[in-house]
Scaffold this motif. Sequence first.
Motif, PDB file in Angstrom:
ATOM      1  N   VAL A   1       0.644  -1.110  -0.055  1.00 50.02           N
ATOM      2  CA  VAL A   1       0.358  -0.075   0.061  1.00 50.02           C
ATOM      3  C   VAL A   1       0.718   0.862  -0.112  1.00 50.02           C
ATOM      4  N   PHE A   2       1.657   1.229   0.639  1.00 51.90           N
ATOM      5  CA  PHE A   2       2.812   2.234   0.707  1.00 51.90           C
ATOM      6  C   PHE A   2       4.114   2.453  -0.684  1.00 51.90           C
ATOM      7  N   LEU A   3       4.181   1.602  -0.967  1.00 54.25           N
ATOM      8  CA  LEU A   3       4.395   1.075  -2.155  1.00 54.25           C
ATOM      9  C   LEU A   3       3.778   2.215  -3.600  1.00 54.25           C
ATOM     10  N   TRP A   4       2.633   1.519  -3.586  1.00 49.87           N
ATOM     11  CA  TRP A   4       1.693   2.678  -4.765  1.00 49.87           C
ATOM     12  C   TRP A   4       1.293   3.737  -4.400  1.00 49.87           C
ATOM     13  N   CYS A   5       0.629   3.731  -2.977  1.00 52.63           N
ATOM     14  CA  CYS A   5       0.271   5.267  -2.605  1.00 52.63           C
ATOM     15  C   CYS A   5       1.460   6.502  -3.236  1.00 52.63           C
ATOM     16  N   VAL A   6       2.585   6.011  -2.697  1.00 53.67           N
ATOM     17  CA  VAL A   6       3.651   6.586  -3.552  1.00 53.67           C
ATOM     18  C   VAL A   6       4.326   6.948  -4.917  1.00 53.67           C
ATOM     19  N   VAL A   7       5.182   5.725  -5.219  1.00 51.06           N
ATOM     20  CA  VAL A   7       4.796   5.761  -6.760  1.00 51.06           C
ATOM     21  C   VAL A   7       3.089   6.263  -7.470  1.00 51.06           C
ATOM     22  N   GLY A   8       2.274   5.332  -7.162  1.00 52.37           N
ATOM     23  CA  GLY A   8       1.079   5.933  -8.152  1.00 52.37           C
ATOM     24  C   GLY A   8       0.743   7.201  -8.085  1.00 52.37           C
ATOM     25  N   GLY A   9       0.911   7.525  -6.677  1.00 48.08           N
ATOM     26  CA  GLY A   9       0.985   9.628  -6.732  1.00 48.08           C
ATOM     27  C   GLY A   9       1.698  10.159  -7.627  1.00 48.08           C
ATOM     28  N   ILE A  10       2.412   9.357  -7.600  1.00 41.04           N
ATOM     29  CA  ILE A  10       4.021  10.546  -7.959  1.00 41.04           C
ATOM     30  C   ILE A  10       3.704  10.606  -9.479  1.00 41.04           C
TER      31      ILE A  10
ATOM     32  N   ALA B   1      -7.550   3.032  -4.670  1.00 37.88           N
ATOM     33  CA  ALA B   1      -7.946   3.897  -5.656  1.00 37.88           C
ATOM     34  C   ALA B   1      -7.625   5.346  -5.681  1.00 37.88           C
ATOM     35  N   CYS B   2      -8.302   6.186  -4.601  1.00 40.62           N
ATOM     36  CA  CYS B   2      -7.762   7.681  -4.817  1.00 40.62           C
ATOM     37  C   CYS B   2      -6.579   8.408  -3.763  1.00 40.62           C
ATOM     38  N   GLY B   3      -6.272   7.214  -3.894  1.00 42.24           N
ATOM     39  CA  GLY B   3      -4.932   7.461  -2.661  1.00 42.24           C
ATOM     40  C   GLY B   3      -3.430   6.783  -3.518  1.00 42.24           C
ATOM     41  N   ALA B   4      -3.730   7.124  -4.816  1.00 48.31           N
ATOM     42  CA  ALA B   4      -2.749   6.683  -5.527  1.00 48.31           C
ATOM     43  C   ALA B   4      -2.813   7.199  -6.949  1.00 48.31           C
ATOM     44  N   CYS B   5      -4.220   6.940  -7.604  1.00 47.57           N
ATOM     45  CA  CYS B   5      -4.394   7.771  -8.746  1.00 47.57           C
ATOM     46  C   CYS B   5      -6.377   7.505  -8.893  1.00 47.57           C
ATOM     47  N   SER B   6      -6.660   8.088  -9.468  1.00 42.88           N
ATOM     48  CA  SER B   6      -7.803   8.452  -9.736  1.00 42.88           C
ATOM     49  C   SER B   6      -8.716   8.527 -11.374  1.00 42.88           C
ATOM     50  N   GLY B   7      -9.662   8.023 -11.711  1.00 46.69           N
ATOM     51  CA  GLY B   7     -10.252   8.927 -12.522  1.00 46.69           C
ATOM     52  C   GLY B   7     -11.543  10.243 -12.709  1.00 46.69           C
ATOM     53  N   PHE B   8     -11.697   9.738 -11.548  1.00 45.28           N
ATOM     54  CA  PHE B   8     -12.372  10.776 -10.755  1.00 45.28           C
ATOM     55  C   PHE B   8     -11.843  12.100 -10.848  1.00 45.28           C
ATOM     56  N   HIS B   9     -10.956  12.342 -10.841  1.00 43.41           N
ATOM     57  CA  HIS B   9      -9.623  13.302 -10.539  1.00 43.41           C
ATOM     58  C   HIS B   9     -10.654  14.013 -11.736  1.00 43.41           C
ATOM     59  N   SER B  10      -9.302  13.472 -12.594  1.00 46.48           N
ATOM     60  CA  SER B  10      -9.817  13.783 -14.513  1.00 46.48           C
ATOM     61  C   SER B  10     -11.168  14.961 -14.623  1.00 46.48           C
TER      62      SER B  10
END
Length: 567
Positions: free
Chosen positions: A84-93, A305-314
């Motif tokens: 979860v840590f890795l996906w939130c950080v790598v996914g977010g960036i 989902a939203c913690g790393a990447c979210s289509g809703f944001h677009s």
Amino acid sequence: MTALLIIIAAVALLVIGYVCYGSWLAKQWGIDPERKTPANEKTDGVDYVPAKPAVLMGHHFSSIAGAGPINGPIQAAVFGWVPVFLWCVVGGIFFGGLQDFGSLFASIRNDGKSVGEIIKTSMGTKAKKLFIIFALLVLILVIASFVNVVAGTFFSAAGSFGFVTNPNGNQTTAMISLCFIVLAIIYGILTNKCGLKTLPATIIGIVGIVLVTVLGLNVGFAMSRTAWIVFIGIYIAVASLVPVWILLQPRDYLSSFLLYAMIALALVGIVSSPVTGNATFTIPAFTGWKTGLGTMFPALFITVACGACSGFHSLISTGTSSKQLDNEKNAKAIGYGSMLIESALGIISLIAVGMVFEKYKAGGFGSPSAAFGAGLATLFGAEGSGAYNTIYALLTLAVSVFALTSLDTGTRLSRFMFSELFLKDGEATWKDATGIRKLLAHPLFGTTLMVLIGCILGGLKLSAIWGLFGAANQLLAGIALMAVAAWLGNAGKNNKMFFIPMIFMLAATLTSLIITIVKKIGAMAAGAEGAFFWGNWFQLIFAVAMAVLAVILVIEGIQTFAKQAKK
């Protein structure tokens, strides 16, 4: 100590990502502070309204945050904290921040238009229509999921109605949230009609937040779950139709202070936890490739989902935020920075559930939001203590406020997109349409229909919605990445950074939808539907529809990229 090291590492990596990768993206695309934005060129006092950077940051961050970065990482924690840590950080960036920033930039360079219109310029009218239909299906799930979450944090026992003294947590949250709506309207009038400057208005707003919080801790409001669903439906319908300065801008801006306070409170608790010893982080680093959620691929990437990447944001970037951005120089902070703060919130949620992990695994909480509040509250005192109860109430309030904020924005977005679906080229608004299209494109028709469907589905169990919402949301992210990449390619700008995130998100989400379809067909064939008969059919039909639409859009995208490569 584990929790403290996790948050320090996350913040450091996210800051480096913002400074280095975010700045590189801005340079690659050519952010121009001297260029006029749509908010200044097309000001109409309703949707196109220039906002101060702090106000727009509050709106955008509150809208994209919602309950997603809390519910998702907590549910995914069953895989262990490291994944979860890795996906939130790598996914977010590299995934979420890229999508949010790219979508916002593409929209402000296209008169503040939606992703659908951006797709039209690079992939054609057919792709635009297909995307809008897909996005509307996602927005239905957004409305249903967050209606469910908000009603769950508000409702009291059936038959309860009215003001109550000595309120429980839900009644307190409900009362403060109702007062918060009134406070936001007052703030909007003071700043937009009375000419009050942002600083004194903000001070008044923060004092108001404190006062309504004190009121809610002493006097609550009670209604049944069904009554709250009806109320929420009426509220979001009205909120989506009134000018943004009346409710959307001020409510989201004031909401952001609750979120900032919540993050600050969490950081204080995490930093002090090794000294106080009030709670211990107990999530294993890794629990295995397969859990009750399924295999790590694709379940982890769908659930967080939203913690790393979210289509809703677009949709938010291109639906509301691009119409309020006053200067392109602020696009990086609002588009890219907000996503990284949300990733940090995802990490905080992971730490929160880590403090009560054994109880969470045993089903000791009614929802992930409750586990979030309890986990952070234990950092300040034992369960049942005054400090615990106060912190828990405030955190639950923050979750419901952000879910309501996402509902406001999501419903407004559905209004825009529903109207776009029935307008022909050259028709700017529903007034330009003729015949039945004029009715279908009318803001009131689309809003009413979307809210009605969303609230009906919101009555389902959250477990019957969230998995499908996650898959649909992440699939929308893959398509949004594809849309922005296609537009940048046509504009002659560097779009190579989009391809790996785009392919990964499409692969993960289509795999998840296929798994859902196979499971639902198997369950119904075996006669195991039981009480979830209607819910199973709903999930099956939605999953099939979204998978088919996505595949068609991907084919359209491949053809577009092939044409660009030939040129």
